[in-house]
Design a protein around this motif. Structure first.
Motif, short mmCIF file in Angstrom:
data_model
loop_
_atom_site.label_atom_id
_atom_site.label_comp_id
_atom_site.label_asym_id
_atom_site.label_seq_id
_atom_site.Cartn_x
_atom_site.Cartn_y
_atom_site.Cartn_z
N PHE A 1 34.63 79.34 37.79
CA PHE A 1 33.71 79.63 36.69
C PHE A 1 32.57 80.54 37.14
CE2 PHE A 1 29.93 77.88 34.22
CZ PHE A 1 30.08 78.80 33.19
N ILE A 2 31.94 80.21 38.24
CA ILE A 2 30.81 80.98 38.74
C ILE A 2 31.33 82.03 39.73
CG2 ILE A 2 28.62 80.89 39.96
CD1 ILE A 2 28.45 77.93 39.05
N LEU A 3 31.09 83.28 39.43
CA LEU A 3 31.59 84.37 40.25
C LEU A 3 30.44 85.28 40.66
CD1 LEU A 3 34.62 85.24 37.96
CD2 LEU A 3 34.74 83.95 40.09
N GLN A 4 30.67 86.09 41.67
CA GLN A 4 29.69 87.08 42.10
C GLN A 4 30.23 88.49 41.84
OE1 GLN A 4 26.72 85.90 45.58
NE2 GLN A 4 28.80 85.99 46.31
N SER A 5 29.34 89.37 41.43
CA SER A 5 29.69 90.77 41.24
C SER A 5 29.10 91.59 42.38
CB SER A 5 29.13 91.26 39.90
OG SER A 5 29.27 92.67 39.78
N LEU A 6 29.94 92.37 43.05
CA LEU A 6 29.51 93.29 44.10
C LEU A 6 29.65 94.70 43.56
CD1 LEU A 6 31.37 91.74 47.18
CD2 LEU A 6 29.14 91.10 46.23
N GLU A 7 28.57 95.48 43.59
CA GLU A 7 28.59 96.84 43.07
C GLU A 7 27.99 97.80 44.10
OE1 GLU A 7 27.43 97.25 38.80
OE2 GLU A 7 26.89 95.13 39.02
N GLY A 8 28.65 98.95 44.28
CA GLY A 8 28.14 99.93 45.22
C GLY A 8 29.21 100.93 45.61
N ASP A 9 28.89 101.76 46.61
CA ASP A 9 29.84 102.77 47.06
C ASP A 9 30.06 102.72 48.57
OD1 ASP A 9 27.41 103.69 47.96
OD2 ASP A 9 27.46 105.59 46.86
N GLY A 10 29.62 101.61 49.20
CA GLY A 10 29.78 101.48 50.64
C GLY A 10 30.75 100.38 51.01
N LYS A 11 30.59 99.83 52.21
CA LYS A 11 31.47 98.77 52.70
C LYS A 11 30.87 97.40 52.36
CE LYS A 11 34.63 101.17 55.02
NZ LYS A 11 34.13 102.53 54.83
N ALA A 12 31.75 96.47 51.96
CA ALA A 12 31.37 95.08 51.74
C ALA A 12 32.45 94.21 52.37
CB ALA A 12 31.22 94.77 50.25
N PHE A 13 32.08 92.98 52.74
CA PHE A 13 33.00 92.10 53.44
C PHE A 13 32.99 90.73 52.78
CE2 PHE A 13 31.20 95.24 56.27
CZ PHE A 13 32.32 95.80 56.86
N ILE A 14 34.19 90.24 52.44
CA ILE A 14 34.33 88.93 51.85
C ILE A 14 35.28 88.10 52.70
CG2 ILE A 14 33.78 89.65 49.49
CD1 ILE A 14 36.76 89.74 48.88
N HIS A 15 35.24 86.77 52.53
CA HIS A 15 35.98 85.87 53.39
C HIS A 15 37.00 85.08 52.57
CE1 HIS A 15 36.58 81.95 55.49
NE2 HIS A 15 36.70 82.75 56.52
N ALA A 16 38.20 84.91 53.15
CA ALA A 16 39.26 84.11 52.53
C ALA A 16 39.63 82.98 53.47
CB ALA A 16 40.48 84.98 52.25
N GLY A 17 39.75 81.76 52.95
CA GLY A 17 40.12 80.62 53.77
C GLY A 17 41.62 80.59 54.04
N GLY A 18 42.00 80.32 55.29
CA GLY A 18 43.43 80.30 55.64
C GLY A 18 44.00 81.71 55.69
N THR A 19 45.16 81.88 55.07
CA THR A 19 45.84 83.18 55.05
C THR A 19 45.43 83.99 53.83
OG1 THR A 19 47.75 82.26 56.21
CG2 THR A 19 48.10 84.32 55.01
N LEU A 20 45.20 85.28 54.01
CA LEU A 20 44.84 86.17 52.92
C LEU A 20 46.11 86.73 52.26
CD1 LEU A 20 42.75 88.00 51.38
CD2 LEU A 20 43.13 89.67 53.21
N ILE A 21 46.14 86.72 50.95
CA ILE A 21 47.25 87.29 50.18
C ILE A 21 46.69 88.35 49.25
CG2 ILE A 21 49.17 86.83 48.62
CD1 ILE A 21 47.57 83.86 50.23
N LYS A 22 47.23 89.54 49.31
CA LYS A 22 46.79 90.65 48.46
C LYS A 22 47.88 90.95 47.43
CE LYS A 22 45.14 95.45 48.65
NZ LYS A 22 44.86 96.61 49.56
N LYS A 23 47.53 90.92 46.15
CA LYS A 23 48.47 91.19 45.07
C LYS A 23 48.02 92.41 44.27
CE LYS A 23 51.19 87.43 45.32
NZ LYS A 23 52.66 87.49 45.46
N GLN A 24 48.96 93.29 43.96
CA GLN A 24 48.68 94.45 43.12
C GLN A 24 49.33 94.22 41.76
OE1 GLN A 24 46.77 96.78 44.74
NE2 GLN A 24 46.36 97.78 42.78
N LEU A 25 48.51 94.07 40.71
CA LEU A 25 49.05 93.82 39.38
C LEU A 25 49.15 95.12 38.60
CD1 LEU A 25 47.20 90.55 38.27
CD2 LEU A 25 49.28 90.81 39.61
#
Length: 249
Positions: free
Chosen positions: A146-170
């Motif tokens: 429900f509660i999300l964060q918005s990251l806005e900009g044109d540089g580098k940002a770093f987020i963390h995933a617990g366990g294994t990261l899965i990337k999906k392209q929809l």
């Protein structure tokens, strides 16, 4: 404000950290408590705001801090600045095992939505704000989603995933996930909450009452082991406390 151009290296496998190299005068911002180590010449200061708008007034900063406090985040964001005359490095990691995702915000359309506790660090100039799902169902039943964060900009940002990261392209399809397994998604992805199958499945299926649905065109990042699930398993596996005191026969 144009983001600072920082270099980085992600180190490790199961418990990763990101080491960010700052040129003289460059700054990176991070969640409170995320720093592991820093080299001489880097100074840090906790501030009420991300520094993306140099003209932002005190009332606006206090309003943003209040929203972060209500969602369980720290009121302050730590700013790390290289005040020396040579390149220096500072490293960050999350408080539990997992993978770090490096986001090139310019390539991702300038905006990424992520779970409220997944943000780790970003180049100065990145705007960090709290956002809520617009639909009532997500508010009552979305759990972590429900509660999300918005990251806005044109540089580098770093987020963390617990366990294994899965990337999906929809590309127009719909993906249904446990809301706690969602790490983030780009613009073009629609996010909602739906009932998890039949009444029988909802009660006895063990997958929760509701699922997050993601549809549209864009990138979605998922995690195999959200911290809430890890904590539940640890609590369930902990031995029960007997009625006898320690030392009693």
């Amino acid at each position: 404000m144009k983001s600072h151009e920082v270099d980085y290296e992600i180190i490790g496998e199961a418990c990763q950290l990101v080491e960010i190299e700052l040129d003289p005068g460059e700054t990176v911002i991070a969640e409170a408590g995320a720093m592991n180590y820093l080299e001489e010449g880097i100074e840090f200061e906790s501030k009420m705001g991300d520094g993306s708008d140099p003209d932002e007034g005190l009332m606006s900063k206090m309003f943003g801090a209040a929203k972060r406090k209500l969602t369980g985040e720290s009121v302050f964001i730590t700013h790390f600045t290289n005040s020396g005359s040579a390149k220096r490095r500072v490293a960050f990691s999350a408080p539990y095992p997992g993978s770090i995702v490096a986001l090139d915000m310019a390539e991702l359309g300038g905006r990424v939505i992520c779970q409220k506790d997944s943000f780790l660090a970003a180049a100065l100039g990145t705007k960090i704000s709290v956002t809520f799902n617009r639909k009532l169902g997500a508010g009552f039943f979305g759990g972590e989603g429900f509660i999300l964060q918005s990251l806005e900009g044109d540089g580098k940002a770093f987020i963390h995933a617990g366990g294994t990261l899965i990337k999906k392209q929809l590309t127009g399809e719909t993906l249904r996930v446990d809301s706690g397994c969602l790490v983030g998604f780009t613009e073009g992805i629609n996010y909602d909450i739906e009932r998890a199958g039949s009444l029988k499945s909802m009660i006895f299926g063990g997958e929760g009452l509701f699922l997050a649905t993601l549809s549209g065109h864009g990138t979605v990042w998922l995690q195999s082991m959200p911290f809430s699930r890890l904590a539940d398993r640890i609590i369930q596996s902990a031995p029960s406390v007997s009625g006898n005191k320690i030392g009693e026969d």
